[in-house]
Design a protein around this motif. Structure first.
Motif, mmCIF file in Angstrom:
data_model
loop_
_atom_site.group_PDB
_atom_site.id
_atom_site.type_symbol
_atom_site.label_atom_id
_atom_site.label_comp_id
_atom_site.label_asym_id
_atom_site.label_seq_id
_atom_site.Cartn_x
_atom_site.Cartn_y
_atom_site.Cartn_z
ATOM 1 N N ALA A 32 0.821 -1.211 0.000
ATOM 2 C CA ALA A 32 0.000 0.000 0.000
ATOM 3 C C ALA A 32 0.852 1.257 0.000
ATOM 4 O O ALA A 32 0.538 2.231 -0.699
ATOM 5 C CB ALA A 32 -0.930 -0.009 1.214
ATOM 6 N N ILE A 33 1.954 1.269 0.770
ATOM 7 C CA ILE A 33 2.790 2.469 0.811
ATOM 8 C C ILE A 33 3.511 2.667 -0.509
ATOM 9 O O ILE A 33 3.727 3.802 -0.952
ATOM 10 C CB ILE A 33 3.800 2.405 1.990
ATOM 11 C CG1 ILE A 33 4.389 3.799 2.267
ATOM 12 C CG2 ILE A 33 4.901 1.422 1.716
ATOM 13 C CD1 ILE A 33 3.416 4.805 2.765
ATOM 14 N N ILE A 34 3.865 1.558 -1.187
ATOM 15 C CA ILE A 34 4.488 1.676 -2.510
ATOM 16 C C ILE A 34 3.508 2.301 -3.499
ATOM 17 O O ILE A 34 3.847 3.234 -4.244
ATOM 18 C CB ILE A 34 4.955 0.298 -3.018
ATOM 19 C CG1 ILE A 34 6.125 -0.207 -2.158
ATOM 20 C CG2 ILE A 34 5.385 0.372 -4.485
ATOM 21 C CD1 ILE A 34 6.541 -1.632 -2.470
ATOM 22 N N LEU A 35 2.268 1.783 -3.495
ATOM 23 C CA LEU A 35 1.232 2.354 -4.358
ATOM 24 C C LEU A 35 0.937 3.793 -3.970
ATOM 25 O O LEU A 35 0.765 4.659 -4.834
ATOM 26 C CB LEU A 35 -0.040 1.503 -4.259
ATOM 27 C CG LEU A 35 -1.267 2.006 -5.029
ATOM 28 C CD1 LEU A 35 -0.961 2.086 -6.521
ATOM 29 C CD2 LEU A 35 -2.463 1.093 -4.771
ATOM 30 N N GLY A 36 0.900 4.046 -2.668
ATOM 31 C CA GLY A 36 0.612 5.394 -2.190
ATOM 32 C C GLY A 36 1.663 6.405 -2.592
ATOM 33 O O GLY A 36 1.335 7.537 -2.970
ATOM 34 N N VAL A 37 2.932 6.007 -2.529
ATOM 35 C CA VAL A 37 4.021 6.915 -2.923
ATOM 36 C C VAL A 37 3.968 7.204 -4.420
ATOM 37 O O VAL A 37 4.134 8.351 -4.854
ATOM 38 C CB VAL A 37 5.392 6.325 -2.530
ATOM 39 C CG1 VAL A 37 6.523 7.130 -3.160
ATOM 40 C CG2 VAL A 37 5.543 6.289 -1.024
ATOM 41 N N ALA A 38 3.714 6.164 -5.225
ATOM 42 C CA ALA A 38 3.649 6.340 -6.681
ATOM 43 C C ALA A 38 2.512 7.281 -7.063
ATOM 44 O O ALA A 38 2.711 8.267 -7.800
ATOM 45 C CB ALA A 38 3.478 4.983 -7.358
ATOM 46 N N LEU A 39 1.315 6.987 -6.556
ATOM 47 C CA LEU A 39 0.165 7.829 -6.881
ATOM 48 C C LEU A 39 0.252 9.181 -6.203
ATOM 49 O O LEU A 39 -0.124 10.209 -6.780
ATOM 50 C CB LEU A 39 -1.131 7.112 -6.462
ATOM 51 C CG LEU A 39 -2.444 7.843 -6.756
ATOM 52 C CD1 LEU A 39 -2.563 8.170 -8.243
ATOM 53 C CD2 LEU A 39 -3.629 7.007 -6.298
ATOM 54 N N GLY A 40 0.771 9.202 -4.968
ATOM 55 C CA GLY A 40 0.903 10.458 -4.244
ATOM 56 C C GLY A 40 1.844 11.437 -4.930
ATOM 57 O O GLY A 40 1.614 12.646 -4.929
ATOM 58 N N THR A 41 2.906 10.913 -5.531
ATOM 59 C CA THR A 41 3.843 11.764 -6.270
ATOM 60 C C THR A 41 3.139 12.422 -7.452
ATOM 61 O O THR A 41 3.307 13.629 -7.713
ATOM 62 C CB THR A 41 5.036 10.943 -6.773
ATOM 63 O OG1 THR A 41 5.707 10.352 -5.661
ATOM 64 C CG2 THR A 41 6.016 11.823 -7.532
ATOM 65 N N ILE A 42 2.337 11.639 -8.164
ATOM 66 C CA ILE A 42 1.579 12.174 -9.306
ATOM 67 C C ILE A 42 0.597 13.248 -8.839
ATOM 68 O O ILE A 42 0.493 14.321 -9.442
ATOM 69 C CB ILE A 42 0.829 11.038 -10.027
ATOM 70 C CG1 ILE A 42 1.829 10.061 -10.641
ATOM 71 C CG2 ILE A 42 -0.091 11.605 -11.112
ATOM 72 C CD1 ILE A 42 1.195 8.823 -11.232
ATOM 73 N N LEU A 43 -0.115 12.969 -7.750
ATOM 74 C CA LEU A 43 -1.080 13.938 -7.227
ATOM 75 C C LEU A 43 -0.390 15.220 -6.770
ATOM 76 O O LEU A 43 -0.905 16.323 -6.987
ATOM 77 C CB LEU A 43 -1.852 13.319 -6.060
ATOM 78 C CG LEU A 43 -2.853 12.216 -6.411
ATOM 79 C CD1 LEU A 43 -3.357 11.548 -5.135
ATOM 80 C CD2 LEU A 43 -4.022 12.776 -7.210
#
Length: 225
Positions: A32-43
């Motif tokens: 979840a944190i890996i997905l969160g960092v990837a998407l969070g960077t885009i956001l």
């Protein structure tokens, strides 16, 4: 009390169930944190288009609405919506990972945006004056400096995520808390399984906190050089 803990952890090798539950908790949290960092960077970059252009853009508005909705609704509600509506029939592990990843992304986006904005604006101006594009300046000058502000906060987000995954039992995932529930139903004793589970969570968080403290100290030392 010792008999209670024996029945909760040792009898019938129940400690193996706790280990499996802990593995599931850490697995979902890590994915979840890996997905969160990837998407969070885009956001975060989407939101920063407003700072770049001096006014709101479509991308910044989309990112703002997403972050606002995710941060304004309970995580357990998001999990149930994903499990029973959006990803109905999908394996609980995937549902849990996606839900917590999307949830974490909203918080990570603000962490990354704050870390980037903390870098002196003159750094961007200096990079552009050297002939670098906005993207090159961001990649080669801004982000390396922002990482020092971002990493400690990301570590704290991971710790929070581990504790939040205690609701995974709602989607049929046998995590650490769900194991305690199973043991309670078999032994008819709640004290030892629940207190023992709380201690396990505490120890995991304590270890991660100590590791995070070491990372922060090293980052501060690098600033003094």
């Amino acid at each position: 009390m010792l008999d209670s803990y024996y029945r909760a952890f040792i009898a019938e090798q129940r400690y193996l169930m706790y280990l499996d539950g802990l593995k599931m908790t850490l697995l979902v949290s890590l994915l979840a944190i890996i997905l969160g960092v990837a998407l969070g960077t885009i956001l975060a970059l989407m939101r920063m288009t407003a700072e770049r252009r001096g006014k709101s853009t479509l991308l910044s508005k989309i990112a703002y609405v997403y972050i606002d909705i995710i941060r304004g609704t309970p995580t357990v509600t998001q999990l149930l919506i994903m499990y029973f509506v959006v990803l109905k029939g999908v394996d609980g592990l995937i549902v849990g990972t996606v839900t917590f990843g999307l949830n974490s992304a909203a918080y990570v986006a603000e962490i990354i945006r704050a870390g980037i904005l903390a870098v002196d604006h003159g750094q961007m101006e200096g990079g552009r004056s050297l002939g670098l594009s906005y993207g090159q300046t961001m990649k080669d000058i801004i982000l390396p400096q922002a990482v020092k502000n971002i990493l400690p906060a990301l570590g704290n987000e991971f710790i929070v995520l581990i504790k939040e995954t205690a609701i995974l039992g709602y989607v049929s995932i046998v995590d650490l808390t769900k194991v305690a529930d199973f043991v309670t139903s078999r032994t008819y004793e709640a004290f030892a399984p629940l207190i023992g589970t709380a201690i396990i969570y505490y120890l995991v968080v304590k270890v991660l906190t100590l590791v995070l403290g070491v990372v922060e100290r090293r980052l501060r030392q690098s600033d003094k050089r």
